[in-house]
Design a protein around this motif. Sequence first.
Motif, PDB file in Angstrom:
ATOM      1  N   LYS A 557       0.937  -1.204   0.066  1.00 40.27           N
ATOM      2  CA  LYS A 557      -0.011  -0.088   0.238  1.00 40.27           C
ATOM      3  C   LYS A 557       0.962   1.080  -0.187  1.00 40.27           C
ATOM      4  O   LYS A 557       0.623   2.171  -0.519  1.00 40.27           O
ATOM      5  CB  LYS A 557      -0.892  -0.123   1.121  1.00 40.27           C
ATOM      6  CG  LYS A 557      -2.015  -1.072   1.102  1.00 40.27           C
ATOM      7  CD  LYS A 557      -3.148  -0.764   2.169  1.00 40.27           C
ATOM      8  CE  LYS A 557      -2.987  -1.242   3.306  1.00 40.27           C
ATOM      9  NZ  LYS A 557      -4.063  -0.997   4.304  1.00 40.27           N
ATOM     10  N   LYS A 561       1.226   4.203  -2.895  1.00 44.83           N
ATOM     11  CA  LYS A 561       1.125   5.551  -2.606  1.00 44.83           C
ATOM     12  C   LYS A 561       2.255   6.587  -3.135  1.00 44.83           C
ATOM     13  O   LYS A 561       2.183   7.789  -3.414  1.00 44.83           O
ATOM     14  CB  LYS A 561       1.134   5.732  -1.131  1.00 44.83           C
ATOM     15  CG  LYS A 561      -0.354   5.749  -0.235  1.00 44.83           C
ATOM     16  CD  LYS A 561       0.010   6.557   1.051  1.00 44.83           C
ATOM     17  CE  LYS A 561      -1.403   6.186   1.689  1.00 44.83           C
ATOM     18  NZ  LYS A 561      -1.795   4.869   1.991  1.00 44.83           N
ATOM     19  N   GLU A 589      -1.766   4.516  -6.595  1.00 41.25           N
ATOM     20  CA  GLU A 589      -2.940   4.524  -5.653  1.00 41.25           C
ATOM     21  C   GLU A 589      -4.179   5.149  -6.188  1.00 41.25           C
ATOM     22  O   GLU A 589      -5.404   4.788  -6.262  1.00 41.25           O
ATOM     23  CB  GLU A 589      -2.643   4.961  -4.233  1.00 41.25           C
ATOM     24  CG  GLU A 589      -3.655   5.043  -3.387  1.00 41.25           C
ATOM     25  CD  GLU A 589      -3.474   5.918  -2.081  1.00 41.25           C
ATOM     26  OE1 GLU A 589      -2.958   7.064  -2.101  1.00 41.25           O
ATOM     27  OE2 GLU A 589      -3.669   5.335  -0.975  1.00 41.25           O
ATOM     28  N   LYS A 593      -7.919   3.832  -7.455  1.00 42.09           N
ATOM     29  CA  LYS A 593      -9.215   4.378  -6.746  1.00 42.09           C
ATOM     30  C   LYS A 593     -10.406   4.619  -7.936  1.00 42.09           C
ATOM     31  O   LYS A 593     -11.359   4.932  -7.806  1.00 42.09           O
ATOM     32  CB  LYS A 593      -9.027   5.483  -6.058  1.00 42.09           C
ATOM     33  CG  LYS A 593      -8.555   5.254  -4.597  1.00 42.09           C
ATOM     34  CD  LYS A 593      -8.569   6.678  -3.996  1.00 42.09           C
ATOM     35  CE  LYS A 593      -7.955   6.482  -2.632  1.00 42.09           C
ATOM     36  NZ  LYS A 593      -8.735   6.218  -1.339  1.00 42.09           N
ATOM     37  N   ASP A 623      -8.715  -2.271   0.234  1.00 40.04           N
ATOM     38  CA  ASP A 623      -8.301  -1.348   1.177  1.00 40.04           C
ATOM     39  C   ASP A 623      -8.144   0.124   0.676  1.00 40.04           C
ATOM     40  O   ASP A 623      -8.564   1.159   1.196  1.00 40.04           O
ATOM     41  CB  ASP A 623      -6.955  -1.722   1.982  1.00 40.04           C
ATOM     42  CG  ASP A 623      -7.056  -2.677   2.986  1.00 40.04           C
ATOM     43  OD1 ASP A 623      -8.209  -3.126   3.197  1.00 40.04           O
ATOM     44  OD2 ASP A 623      -6.166  -3.002   3.441  1.00 40.04           O
ATOM     45  N   ILE A 624      -7.606   0.118  -0.516  1.00 45.42           N
ATOM     46  CA  ILE A 624      -7.337   1.372  -1.426  1.00 45.42           C
ATOM     47  C   ILE A 624      -8.779   1.821  -1.875  1.00 45.42           C
ATOM     48  O   ILE A 624      -9.296   2.974  -1.912  1.00 45.42           O
ATOM     49  CB  ILE A 624      -6.190   1.267  -2.456  1.00 45.42           C
ATOM     50  CG1 ILE A 624      -5.076   1.218  -1.412  1.00 45.42           C
ATOM     51  CG2 ILE A 624      -6.377   2.318  -3.303  1.00 45.42           C
ATOM     52  CD1 ILE A 624      -3.683   1.121  -2.384  1.00 45.42           C
ATOM     53  N   TYR A 626     -11.968   1.216  -1.748  1.00 44.15           N
ATOM     54  CA  TYR A 626     -13.320   1.608  -0.816  1.00 44.15           C
ATOM     55  C   TYR A 626     -12.738   2.178   0.453  1.00 44.15           C
ATOM     56  O   TYR A 626     -13.651   2.152   1.356  1.00 44.15           O
ATOM     57  CB  TYR A 626     -13.977   0.105  -0.498  1.00 44.15           C
ATOM     58  CG  TYR A 626     -14.156  -0.472  -1.952  1.00 44.15           C
ATOM     59  CD1 TYR A 626     -14.937  -0.011  -2.757  1.00 44.15           C
ATOM     60  CD2 TYR A 626     -13.785  -1.758  -2.353  1.00 44.15           C
ATOM     61  CE1 TYR A 626     -15.301  -0.589  -4.106  1.00 44.15           C
ATOM     62  CE2 TYR A 626     -14.107  -2.356  -3.247  1.00 44.15           C
ATOM     63  CZ  TYR A 626     -14.749  -1.744  -4.264  1.00 44.15           C
ATOM     64  OH  TYR A 626     -14.953  -2.401  -5.474  1.00 44.15           O
ATOM     65  N   GLU A 627     -11.523   2.848   0.489  1.00 41.82           N
ATOM     66  CA  GLU A 627     -11.168   3.439   1.767  1.00 41.82           C
ATOM     67  C   GLU A 627     -12.285   4.423   2.182  1.00 41.82           C
ATOM     68  O   GLU A 627     -12.399   4.422   3.496  1.00 41.82           O
ATOM     69  CB  GLU A 627      -9.910   4.204   1.259  1.00 41.82           C
ATOM     70  CG  GLU A 627      -9.104   4.590   2.616  1.00 41.82           C
ATOM     71  CD  GLU A 627      -7.800   5.443   2.218  1.00 41.82           C
ATOM     72  OE1 GLU A 627      -7.835   5.940   0.828  1.00 41.82           O
ATOM     73  OE2 GLU A 627      -7.062   5.738   3.140  1.00 41.82           O
ATOM     74  N   ILE A 631     -13.965   3.917   6.045  1.00 39.81           N
ATOM     75  CA  ILE A 631     -13.777   4.823   7.050  1.00 39.81           C
ATOM     76  C   ILE A 631     -14.826   5.305   7.530  1.00 39.81           C
ATOM     77  O   ILE A 631     -15.093   5.729   8.694  1.00 39.81           O
ATOM     78  CB  ILE A 631     -12.893   6.003   6.617  1.00 39.81           C
ATOM     79  CG1 ILE A 631     -11.180   5.466   6.244  1.00 39.81           C
ATOM     80  CG2 ILE A 631     -12.710   7.340   7.515  1.00 39.81           C
ATOM     81  CD1 ILE A 631     -10.255   6.328   5.671  1.00 39.81           C
TER      82      ILE A 631
ATOM     83  N   ARG B  13      -5.293  -4.033   9.544  1.00 42.73           N
ATOM     84  CA  ARG B  13      -5.095  -3.429   8.357  1.00 42.73           C
ATOM     85  C   ARG B  13      -5.726  -2.100   8.262  1.00 42.73           C
ATOM     86  O   ARG B  13      -5.308  -1.228   7.481  1.00 42.73           O
ATOM     87  CB  ARG B  13      -5.725  -4.432   7.068  1.00 42.73           C
ATOM     88  CG  ARG B  13      -4.766  -5.319   6.531  1.00 42.73           C
ATOM     89  CD  ARG B  13      -5.463  -6.295   5.560  1.00 42.73           C
ATOM     90  NE  ARG B  13      -6.143  -5.735   4.681  1.00 42.73           N
ATOM     91  CZ  ARG B  13      -7.059  -6.530   3.966  1.00 42.73           C
ATOM     92  NH1 ARG B  13      -7.349  -7.788   4.604  1.00 42.73           N
ATOM     93  NH2 ARG B  13      -7.724  -5.941   3.334  1.00 42.73           N
ATOM     94  N   LEU B  14      -6.635  -1.821   9.089  1.00 43.42           N
ATOM     95  CA  LEU B  14      -7.322  -0.480   9.172  1.00 43.42           C
ATOM     96  C   LEU B  14      -6.343   0.295  10.102  1.00 43.42           C
ATOM     97  O   LEU B  14      -6.651   1.451  10.086  1.00 43.42           O
ATOM     98  CB  LEU B  14      -8.838  -0.627   9.763  1.00 43.42           C
ATOM     99  CG  LEU B  14      -9.609  -0.795   8.673  1.00 43.42           C
ATOM    100  CD1 LEU B  14     -11.171  -0.760   9.396  1.00 43.42           C
ATOM    101  CD2 LEU B  14      -9.796   0.327   7.870  1.00 43.42           C
TER     102      LEU B  14
END
Lengths: 735, 453
Positions: A557, A561, A589, A593, A623-624, A626-627, A631, B13-14
Amino acid sequence: MNFSKLLQISMAATLSLHLNRFASLCPPYSPLFFLNRSLTCSISLPSHNTRAISSPTRRNPPRSFCVSASASQESNNHRGGSDEIYEVIVVGGGHAGCEAALASARLGAKTLLLTLNIDRIAWQPCNPAVGGPAKSQLVHEVDALGGEMGKVADRCYLQKRILNLSKGPAVRALRAQTDKREYAFEMKKIVESAPHLSIREAMVTDVLVGKNDSVEGVQTFFGMKFYAPSVVLTTGTFMSGKIWVGRTSMPAGRAGESASHGLTENLQKLGFETDRLKTGTPARVDSRTVDFSGMEPQHGDEEVGWFSFDPDYHIEREQMCCYLTRTTKETHQLIKDNLHETPTYGGWVEAKGPRYCPSIEDKIVRFQDKESHQIFLEPEGRTVPELYVQGFSTGLPERLQLPLLRTLPGLENCSMLRPAYAVEYDYLPAHQCFRSLMTKKIEGLFFSGQINGTTGYEEAAAQGIISGINAARHSDGKSLIVLERESSYIGTLIDDLVTKDLREPYRVLTSRSEHRLLLRSDNADSRLTPLGRDIGLIDDVRWKIYQDKQARILEEKNRLKTVRISGGDLAVEVAEVSSQPVKESSTLESLLKKPHVQYKLFDKHGYGNALLSRMEKECVEIDIKYEGFIIRQQTQLRQMAQQQHSRLPEDLDYFDMTTLSHEAREKLSKVRPQTIGQASRVGGVSPADITALLIILESNRRKAKERTQHQIITSTLAGENQEMSETSRNQTIRS
Amino acid sequence: MKENTLVLNKDERLGDGEVSCAEPVPSSSTIAAIVTSLGGPPGAVGIVRLSGPSAVSIAGEVFRPMSRKRRKGVRWWPNSHVVEYGEVLDSHGNVIDEVLVVPMLAPKSYTREDVIELQCHGSEVCLRRVLRACLDAGARLAEPDEFTIRAFLNGRLDLSQAENVGKLVTSKSMAAADAALADYRGSSIVMGGFSFMVKSLRAQCIELLTEIEARLDFDDEMPPLDINLVTDRIHKMLQEVDGALETANYDKLLQSGVQIAIVGRPNVGKSSLLNAWSKRSEAVAMGADVIVMTVSAAEGWTSEDDRLLERIHSNKIATSSTSPVVLVVNKIDFASSCAWVDTLSRSFRKYVFTCAVTGKGISNLESAVVELVGLNKIPAGGRKWTVNQRQCEQLVRAREAFVRLQASIEEEIPLDFWTIDLREAAMALAQISGEDISEEVLSNIFGKFCIGK
């Protein structure tokens, strides 16, 4: 915890140790033993630590196993039957029982698995499949905690498919068709070879309860008594089971297997509420008599997905095919003509069946306008001709079943190997359990699986591992473990079971989870493996695999970036796929997205990372990509959790709370929730009730605070007096 | 028995996903309400109170201190218990009222949370607008007596007051029951009205959720989802919510009236115009919905009028107001020609000729104003309900969810993500926040589709 409870636990905990030592001298629970026990208590009190130190077994399971084994063998030589004493007894050898027994034994507890038939351990009595929507999350979670189901399913699959692939990462689900016999055989091997774990065929008819309502063991039909401070009941469909084909019924847990009798009545005597549920399984047909040429074949995925996070179990094998056929006009007519012959419409079975597992007659009656229903034919194994006729369970009498099967295209000449049947059984509404799955009435008694009103192998396994862990911890005097609803599908499942008044067999569904975006298959390990490690079910090798994986994902990740591209083939293709412009010097990254851009595209253009496995790349992508959503849910959860997780005192008298609605008082008294969040999910409890409850709690807290302040003042005053008198005494002595 | 609730969502991971369960915090939302009494004759001052963890940031969004007017982009951070003077702006940046702000930071406040009180002009119009601005900025409308309940839960009130608070809650739930009953009766008799519309919208949300979620659990047993149909329905629902919000806006105007500033040189007939209009004027010029500039037809456009117009414009720019300006040419009976009006058409949205003394042209003025504030879009008789602040807040929440949903659809984000916002919308529309809709969706799935093996 009050002092007497503390005392009781440490007493129970010290029990097994001293039993081993004194077994030849004193039979269990003889007056001598009680003397011994009370002696031990006065020595070892007040902490659990004393016990932990005196029991090397727990500190270092593999090594101490030899110690305790030799010790018990020694006592065996002296006196037969001392192995009647265990630390955990698991009743039932199904999917809940196996996980419970394995978890308990792996935590170092001397465990006994009692089952009606050793040859039926881990049997799949219904469909030959593991996983599917929401269920696969359970399997991944069980695996992440150190359970067995995922590994065995990965080893014994006949076909695998990933469902809901395009519908979002949270609902992606793996389903495996499994070889029924191979599955049971593999699991049985594991259970049989597990250290600390003994197996015995027995029908348990009673639960032995000691003073203070704590469990002491079980009694069997043939009069044996097995002792342990923790007992897990996983009775499946066997407790007062009765199977039905048409109007004819017989006592049985499954076709050809006798039911267990007596336990229900004894549980009722202990004050448990019991009720009855029903489920069914369709007919099996001989594949050699089926014409597949007109059916739609359903193949497995080319890229196979895995339940287990342990790559050692990722071994591909040849896949088998499933087939799709449909009901016809003749099918529907035959059923309509004979509705009076089915238990539900004939009215001789009252127990409720699951809505999501309706019989074919239910489907036809309730959805009159639907002309045809899908029927899947699934192989039950590589070496047997049996086909499972999915979607075709029925309560019709056997004489009508074959004609009914023969109305299906391709099955015109089929022969039926096993008729469809329904089974009724006793269960205990699970509001009688805590979220640790220990019962509220009897300390040390745990329930798991269908006894709690669930259906499904995966649901059973999920409860099994939790009750196994907690049974072992309870015997060891450790605190019990609860998975919060928001932590996992396991937590959601258990929370639903113990708070909602469920009157039909419960199956886990994706729509039951409010925060499912956070509870995905791909992150089951990063959610739960650290916990599995803390508990002691994840060994060093597996822990290293886990940590390395997380490190690779994090590193990747970071790489995405920082690596930037300007123009080139990748940029062109990204623009094309996403219909969005690609800026100069974009990070990888930012490309990922964009809509429809997948990690695969990086691989294709040489920007991927060859060190990562397919699953790891998927993790990075999710993870990237649907960040933002993740969150947002995380924030919502955090806001909610603070209030939801505040605990309710155990001794609340809800009937006394006149500011609550009558319904809320009644329901809360029955369910006795452990947290505010749980209370709010109890049916019939309104937000206003929750506010009122908060106010009462706050008043109580303040009253208690005032009292303690008062006590402190009085005792300080008293202390001063005493001090004064002591001083005066000293003075007297000196003088 | 000891239990350890070990896990909340702690996803490695978060990163920092852990939530501490140490201190039970009874509330995490920030609430707002008008705390001075309404309904009677307007007092000189009315108070809007904010309480909760985001009280300061919400106040910071709506409040612009006079002293630091030009320091843009600097986050407002008040000194506790120090009064500040300034203006309240709405979400478009229009000045609504001038206020005194009394910050009382936790724990030295009534609720022991951060409390900000905005002392506004006492008229209902001002108070409602200021409250609306606070809600738009993220506050939630307080439930009746919620400040007191929070005060108690946070340990502010003493024990003897607890009983009263308890009674208060009971009476509230009874009132809620009464209201629910009334609503039930209402909806069965009049199959229309606001609550019917909301219920139908909510039902539509749940139906869509049903369609989508059934396919998540029972994919291979169902016909594929018609994405276009779903998209169309979501668009339609958004339109409906928008329509309802427009109505709500109309309602707000009905409840609080339209603020009109009448400006002009001395003796052009302002007061007679006002009398002719025979409406009460709140006359807070800077927050007006419509500015009416009055000139005398007899004297024509004077240089003084020029200066006045200039001031109006510069004032509007300074307060970034978008209120339309209408030119009223009064005393029309005394003038023969008003050709000069045409040269001013760029400065005014509309012009109207009146004679305040005779009442001539007043109805024209009225319809001009009505048109300018957008009231004419709602057909007469088409509006059968009234929307209160609370309902309006739910609608805004539903609308935001629909807007996000549309963005998700446009970006072709997978189906499961749609359910997040649909659920949010359904919950907002369920009016009682937190009402469990998952069971309803499930029953719907099983009731509607033939699924299961």
